[in-house]
Design a protein around this motif. Structure first.
Motif, PDB file in Angstrom:
ATOM      1  N   TYR A 365       0.843  -1.190   0.000  1.00  0.00           N
ATOM      2  CA  TYR A 365       0.000   0.000   0.000  1.00  0.00           C
ATOM      3  C   TYR A 365       0.881   1.244   0.000  1.00  0.00           C
ATOM      4  O   TYR A 365       1.927   1.290   0.656  1.00  0.00           O
ATOM      5  N   ALA A 366       0.458   2.251  -0.737  1.00  0.00           N
ATOM      6  CA  ALA A 366       1.203   3.506  -0.803  1.00  0.00           C
ATOM      7  C   ALA A 366       0.221   4.642  -1.028  1.00  0.00           C
ATOM      8  O   ALA A 366      -0.868   4.442  -1.580  1.00  0.00           O
ATOM      9  N   MET A 367       0.617   5.819  -0.606  1.00  0.00           N
ATOM     10  CA  MET A 367      -0.192   7.011  -0.849  1.00  0.00           C
ATOM     11  C   MET A 367       0.097   7.502  -2.256  1.00  0.00           C
ATOM     12  O   MET A 367       1.242   7.816  -2.603  1.00  0.00           O
ATOM     13  N   VAL A 368      -0.923   7.526  -3.081  1.00  0.00           N
ATOM     14  CA  VAL A 368      -0.752   7.926  -4.471  1.00  0.00           C
ATOM     15  C   VAL A 368      -1.793   8.979  -4.809  1.00  0.00           C
ATOM     16  O   VAL A 368      -2.805   9.142  -4.129  1.00  0.00           O
ATOM     17  N   GLY A 369      -1.541   9.692  -5.875  1.00  0.00           N
ATOM     18  CA  GLY A 369      -2.469  10.733  -6.316  1.00  0.00           C
ATOM     19  C   GLY A 369      -1.708  11.993  -6.661  1.00  0.00           C
ATOM     20  O   GLY A 369      -0.553  12.181  -6.286  1.00  0.00           O
ATOM     21  N   LYS A 370      -2.362  12.874  -7.383  1.00  0.00           N
ATOM     22  CA  LYS A 370      -1.733  14.116  -7.808  1.00  0.00           C
ATOM     23  C   LYS A 370      -1.916  15.188  -6.754  1.00  0.00           C
ATOM     24  O   LYS A 370      -2.979  15.320  -6.146  1.00  0.00           O
ATOM     25  N   LYS A 391      -4.149  15.963  -1.381  1.00  0.00           N
ATOM     26  CA  LYS A 391      -5.280  15.111  -1.731  1.00  0.00           C
ATOM     27  C   LYS A 391      -4.762  13.808  -2.332  1.00  0.00           C
ATOM     28  O   LYS A 391      -4.712  13.625  -3.536  1.00  0.00           O
ATOM     29  N   LYS A 392      -4.340  12.899  -1.486  1.00  0.00           N
ATOM     30  CA  LYS A 392      -3.843  11.611  -1.948  1.00  0.00           C
ATOM     31  C   LYS A 392      -4.638  10.503  -1.284  1.00  0.00           C
ATOM     32  O   LYS A 392      -5.204  10.683  -0.214  1.00  0.00           O
ATOM     33  N   THR A 393      -4.655   9.369  -1.950  1.00  0.00           N
ATOM     34  CA  THR A 393      -5.374   8.221  -1.415  1.00  0.00           C
ATOM     35  C   THR A 393      -4.418   7.039  -1.299  1.00  0.00           C
ATOM     36  O   THR A 393      -3.385   6.985  -1.975  1.00  0.00           O
ATOM     37  N   GLN A 394      -4.792   6.081  -0.479  1.00  0.00           N
ATOM     38  CA  GLN A 394      -3.974   4.898  -0.302  1.00  0.00           C
ATOM     39  C   GLN A 394      -4.408   3.830  -1.299  1.00  0.00           C
ATOM     40  O   GLN A 394      -5.557   3.409  -1.319  1.00  0.00           O
ATOM     41  N   ARG A 395      -3.481   3.432  -2.128  1.00  0.00           N
ATOM     42  CA  ARG A 395      -3.757   2.433  -3.162  1.00  0.00           C
ATOM     43  C   ARG A 395      -2.695   1.335  -3.110  1.00  0.00           C
ATOM     44  O   ARG A 395      -1.629   1.513  -2.527  1.00  0.00           O
ATOM     45  N   ILE A 396      -3.000   0.227  -3.771  1.00  0.00           N
ATOM     46  CA  ILE A 396      -2.031  -0.866  -3.866  1.00  0.00           C
ATOM     47  C   ILE A 396      -1.113  -0.612  -5.055  1.00  0.00           C
ATOM     48  O   ILE A 396      -1.578  -0.340  -6.168  1.00  0.00           O
ATOM     49  N   ARG A 397       0.191  -0.703  -4.805  1.00  0.00           N
ATOM     50  CA  ARG A 397       1.192  -0.558  -5.861  1.00  0.00           C
ATOM     51  C   ARG A 397       1.802  -1.926  -6.163  1.00  0.00           C
ATOM     52  O   ARG A 397       2.010  -2.737  -5.269  1.00  0.00           O
ATOM     53  N   ILE A 404      -3.070   0.044  -8.734  1.00  0.00           N
ATOM     54  CA  ILE A 404      -4.386  -0.535  -9.012  1.00  0.00           C
ATOM     55  C   ILE A 404      -5.418   0.573  -8.872  1.00  0.00           C
ATOM     56  O   ILE A 404      -5.656   1.094  -7.786  1.00  0.00           O
ATOM     57  N   GLU A 405      -6.030   0.945  -9.995  1.00  0.00           N
ATOM     58  CA  GLU A 405      -7.016   2.025  -9.996  1.00  0.00           C
ATOM     59  C   GLU A 405      -8.420   1.515  -9.711  1.00  0.00           C
ATOM     60  O   GLU A 405      -9.247   2.246  -9.179  1.00  0.00           O
ATOM     61  N   GLU A 406      -8.698   0.294 -10.087  1.00  0.00           N
ATOM     62  CA  GLU A 406     -10.007  -0.308  -9.837  1.00  0.00           C
ATOM     63  C   GLU A 406      -9.762  -1.772  -9.492  1.00  0.00           C
ATOM     64  O   GLU A 406      -9.159  -2.511 -10.275  1.00  0.00           O
TER      65      GLU A 406
END
Length: 746
Positions: A365-370, A391-397, A404-406
C-alpha cells in the motif's frame, strides 16, 4: 455427548492401470496392521488416517475388498445447536448454544435491510431450510440500493456503463438475495481455497478465497487464534464468520455479492477503456484461456487500461500488436493462475506472489495521487490549504511501478484489477534488448551490422547460445569477428559467413536447463549442436550440474526473452566443416596418428555422421619420441588396433566434464573396446596417463582432444583369469561417466 457422526462410503473397481494402491487399515487393540500382495505386480496396503480440526474429527480409510476399492469417511462433530467454547481447550465437550432463528440471527448481526428484502421477495421459506447465508450489513446494503437506483437512471449511457465495475441493470432484489444463499451448512473452515459454492441464483457461484493475515494484524487481532486466515467471498472480505442459527449458518460479508456470470475476457471486451488490452489478448491467443470455465479455472489479470498502453514506446506497442513471443510474455507478466483479491495485500508489509512467467510480483500500500494547488480564495484556514495540497489516497502498488485504480472486478473464472502502468519484464523484451542489458555487446553488434536485428527480434520458441564478450576475445574465430567490427564493419552487411556463424548459435525449440538432455539440437544454420551434461560432485555422480553445448560451458542461463530463452556460454561456436577423419587428415601434426587409423578398420567409424565420439590424438612429436615402438606397432595388426581403440571413446567427454578425481571417488570412462580409462584434473585435464594439451576440437561427429602421451592400457585378460586372481581394474567400481538420471544447475 452431543456429538453427531456422519458416514460417507464410496466403492469402485480397481482398474488395471493402478500400479500401486495404498489404503489404511487400523489394526486390533495390539495395533497390528496387515500387508498383502495381490496379483502379479500390485502391492496393496490398507491404511487409515485421521485429522482433528477446531470443530470436528475426520477419519478416512481406503480398503481393498474383493478387488474393489472402498473409501470410508467418518466425521464426528458437535450436533447442530452445540459447540465447543471458543477459547476452551481442544478436547472441550460440546456445550449447548443459545441459538436464535435465522431471522433473529441476521438482525442481531446488523443486516436488517437484507432480511427485510428477503421477506419482500417472498423467500421466507428459505429460512426454514439448512442454508448458508452471506449477509450484508445495513450500511453496505443501503449503498448498494442507491447504486442500483442510479444505474437505472444512467443505463441508457453505454460509456457510463462500460466503465463501471458492476452492472446492476438486469438484477432484481430477489436475485440479490438468491445470490447470497447456498443450500447446506458450510462452516468456513470446511471450505477450501478457490472452492465454488453454488447459490440459489442459477448460474451464479460464490468463490471462497483464503489469505494469511499480516504479522502486525495477527498481533493486534484477538480473533487470530480462532481464525488465523482472512476469507473472501467473490473477493469481498468476510467480517464475521460461523454465526450459527437454529437452522443453518450465517457469514457477514462487507458488501453485496454481485453474481459473477461473465468470464474475464467478457469483462475486458465490455469495457471501453480496454480496447488495446482486448486486441493484444486476441492477437496472442490468450483470450481463449481467459474464457475458460470450470472449478479448476481461476485467473487474476492486472489489466492495463488504454492510457497505460499509450504510455509505452511505439516499438513495444508494435510488438504487442504483432502477437509474437514478446507480446505473449508481456501479457503473461500481468496474469496469475490463482485468484488474487485486493485483500491478499496486507497494509504495512510487502506481499508477493508469482505470475505465469514465474516472476515475482510485490504488492504494498502507498499514498498515491496528484498534488493539486489549493483554491486560496475558498480556503480560509491554513489547515484547509494544507489539506487541499495533499489530496492523496492509499492504493495498492505493484512492483513499485503500477497502481491498481479499480480492484476486485469479479468474473466467473477469477478477478480483474485495472492498473495504470504496463508492468515491464525483461522476458518481454526482444533479443536485441536482452543482449544489451546483459552486456553481450559483441554478439549484439554483429547482429546489427549484419542487418539481422529485426530477423532475430522476430524469432520465437528458440534457444539462444550467446558467447560472452570475453569468450570472443579468447578464440581465434572470436578475435577475427572483433577485428571485422572495428576495421571493416561495412563488410558485415549481408555477409554469408557471418550469417551462418550467428545462426549456428540459435537452436529450435526453446529448451530451458530443466529440460536439457544429452542430444543434438538443430540450429538455424542447418547443422546441429551437441548438448552434454556432466557432474562435478564426487559422490553423487548421477546428479548433473554442468552443461555444455559443443563443449562450450553454460555460465548463465534461462534468461527469457520474447518466447525464447538465452543461455550465455564461455566459447564461441564454430560451425564444424569436417568429420573426425577429415580433421585428422587436415592437420599435419596428426599425420602419424592418422596413418595408424588408416591401417586399421576404424576409418568408417570416424566418418560416421552421427557417431558422437571423443578422439584422443597424440601429436607427431609424441610418436617420434617412441619411434621404435611406433614402427613395431605398425607391423602388428592386432596390437595396432588395440592401441587405436584405446584412443576412441564412444561418447563426447568435453574438458569441462573432467574434474578432480581422487581415491576413493575415482572417475573412469570406457573406450570403444570396453577398456576403463581414469579421468582426473590437476594442472590440466588428464585421461589415464596422458595430459590434454588442447581441448575440444569440434568436428561434425565428435570432438578431438590433443594429448601429450600415448594412452597406456594393458591388454584385457579373460574373465576366467580375472576370476582366478581376484584382481580386476581398480577403477571399474567407482564413478564412471554415466548417462544422467537427475540434473540441476547453480
Amino acid at each position: 455427548d452431543n456429538v453427531c457422526t456422519e458416514r460417507e462410503e464410496k466403492e469402485e473397481d480397481i482398474t488395471s492401470d493402478d500400479n500401486e494402491e495404498v489404503s489404511v487399515n487400523g489394526g486390533s487393540a495390539g495395533g497390528a496392521g496387515s500387508f498383502g500382495f495381490h496379483g502379479f505386480s500390485s502391492f496393496n496396503l490398507n491404511v487409515q488416517s485421521c485429522a482433528e480440526k477446531q470443530h470436528k474429527y475426520v477419519c478416512t480409510s481406503i480398503k481393498n475388498v474383493n478387488g474393489r476399492k472402498r473409501t470410508e469417511k467418518i466425521t464426528r462433530q458437535c450436533c447442530h445447536g452445540f459447540g465447543r467454547p471458543r477459547n476452551g481447550p481442544p478436547n472441550a465437550h460440546c456445550q449447548k448454544l443459545d441459538l436464535y432463528t435465522m431471522e433473529e440471527t441476521v438482525e442481531r448481526l446488523g443486516a436488517k435491510e437484507f432480511i427485510s428484502t428477503l421477506k419482500k421477495s417472498g423467500l421466507e421459506a428459505t429460512l426454514e431450510n439448512d442454508v448458508t447465508l452471506f449477509v450484508v450489513p445495513d450500511s453496505a446494503y443501503s449503498t448498494f440500493a442507491e447504486q442500483m437506483w442510479e444505474n437505472n437512471l444512467v443505463a441508457f449511457d453505454p460509456m457510463a456503463r462500460a466503465k463501471r465495475a458492476i452492472d446492476f441493470a438486469s438484477m432484481t432484489a430477489r436475485d440479490v438475495i438468491l445470490a447470497h444463499t447456498v443450500n447446506g451448512t458450510y462452516h468456513i473452515e470446511d471450505v477450501s481455497n478457490e472452492q465454488l459454492l453454488k447459490t440459489d441464483l442459477p448460474g451464479a457461484n460464490i468463490r471462497i478465497n483464503i489469505y494469511p493475515r499480516g504479522p502486525m494484524g495477527a498481533a493486534r487481532d484477538q480473533s487470530y487464534a480462532e481464525h488465523p486466515y482472512r476469507y473472501t467471498a467473490n473477493c469481498a472480505p468476510l467480517v464475521k464468520l460461523n454465526r450459527m442459527a437454529d437452522r443453518g449458518i450465517v457469514h457477514v460479508v462487507d458488501r453485496v455479492l454481485v453474481p459473477a456470470r461473465n468470464s474475464l475476457m467478457d469483462i475486458v471486451e465490455a469495457r471501453d477503456d480496454m480496447t488495446l488490452m482486448r486486441t493484444f489478448l486476441e492477437m496472442t491467443g490468450l483470450d481463449r484461456m481467459l474464457r475458460e470455465q470450470g472449478d479448476d479455472k481461476h485467473y487474476t489479470i492486472f489489466a492495463p487500461n488504454d492510457d497505460a498502453f499509450l504510455k509505452l514506446d511505439k516499438d513495444i506497442r508494435r510488438k504487442l500488436k504483432a502477437g509474437n513471443g514478446c507480446a505473449m510474455n508481456i501479457l503473461k507478466n500481468h496474469i496469475l493462475d490463482i485468484t488474487f483479491c485486493s485483500l491478499a495485500a496486507v497494509n504495512g508489509v510487502k506481499t508477493s506472489t508469482y505470475n505465469m512467467l514465474n516472476e515475482k510480483l510485490e504488492f504494498e500500500y502507498a499514498m498515491v495521487g496528484k498534488t493539486r494547488p489549493p483554491s486560496v480564495a475558498g480556503a480560509t484556514e491554513m489547515g484547509e490549504i494544507e489539506e487541499a495540497q495533499t489530496k492523496k489516497t492509499q492504493r495498492i502498488r505493484i512492483n513499485g511501478l503500477a497502481t491498481i485504480e479499480e480492484s476486485d472486478v469479479v468474473a466467473s473464472n477469477g478477478v480483474l484489477h485495472v492498473i495504470d502502468t504496463v508492468l515491464p519484464t525483461d522476458s518481454g523484451m526482444p533479443i536485441s534488448n536482452t543482449l544489451s542489458s546483459h552486456n553481450l555487446t559483441v554478439f549484439k553488434q554483429l547482429i546489427t551490422d549484419a542487418g539481422l536485428e529485426d530477423t532475430f527480434d522476430g524469432l520465437s520458441n528458440r534457444t539462444f547460445f550467446i558467447p560472452t564478450d570475453q569468450a570472443f576475445e579468447q578464440t581465434e574465430t572470436g578475435r577475427y569477428w572483433i577485428r571485422q567490427l572495428k576495421e571493416h564493419p561495412e563488410s558485415l552487411r549481408d555477409n554469408a559467413a557471418l550469417k551462418e556463424f550467428l545462426e549456428y548459435h540459435v537452436a529450435e525449440p526453446l529448451i530451458k536447463t530443466c529440460a536439457l538432455e544429452e542430444t543434438s539440437v538443430p540450429t538455424m544454420a542447418g547443422q546441429s549442436v551437441r548438448v552434454n551434461l556432466y557432474t562435478t560432485n564426487p559422490v553423487f555422480t548421477t546428479v548433473m550440474n554442468r552443461a555444455t553445448v559443443n563443449c562450450a560451458r553454460l555460465v548463465h542461463f534461462d534468461e527469457e526473452t520474447c518466447g525464447s530463452v538465452v543461455h550465455e556460454i564461455d566459447k564461441v561456436l564454430d560451425v564444424p566443416k569436417m568429420n573426425l577423419m577429415e580433421a585428422l587428415t587436415a592437420n599435419p601434426e596428426y599425420s602419424m596418428f592418422q596413418r595408424l587409423v588408416s591401417l586399421t578398420n576404424l576409418t568408417e567409424l570416424l566418418t560416421a555422421p552421427e557417431s558422437g565420439l571423443t578422439l584422443l590424438v597424440p601429436k607427431n612429436d609424441v610418436f617420434l619420441e617412441v619411434d621404435a615402438w611406433y614402427q613395431e606397432t605398425v607391423q602388428n595388426q592386432d596390437e595396432l588396433e588395440r592401441v587405436i581403440r584405446a584412443h576412441v571413446l564412444p561418447n563426447v567427454i568435453c574438458c569441462t566434464g573432467i574434474v578432480p578425481s581422487e581415491w576413493p571417488f575415482v572417475r573412469t570412462t570406457e573406450t570403444v573396446s570396453g577398456q576403463q580409462l581414469k579421468l582426473n584434473r590437476n594442472r590440466r585435464p588428464q585421461v589415464q596417463n596422458a595430459g590434454i594439451t588442447k581441448c575440444d576440437v569440434v568436428a561434425r561427429n565428435g570432438i578431438i582432444h590433443e594429448i601429450n602421451d600415448v594412452i597406456n592400457v594393458q591388454p584385457q585378460r579373460g574373465a576366467a583369469a580375472a576370476a582366478g586372481t581376484g584382481v580386476g581394474n581398480p577403477f571399474e567400481s567407482f564413478g564412471s561417466i554415466a548417462r544422467p538420471l537427475t540434473f540441476w544447475f547453480k
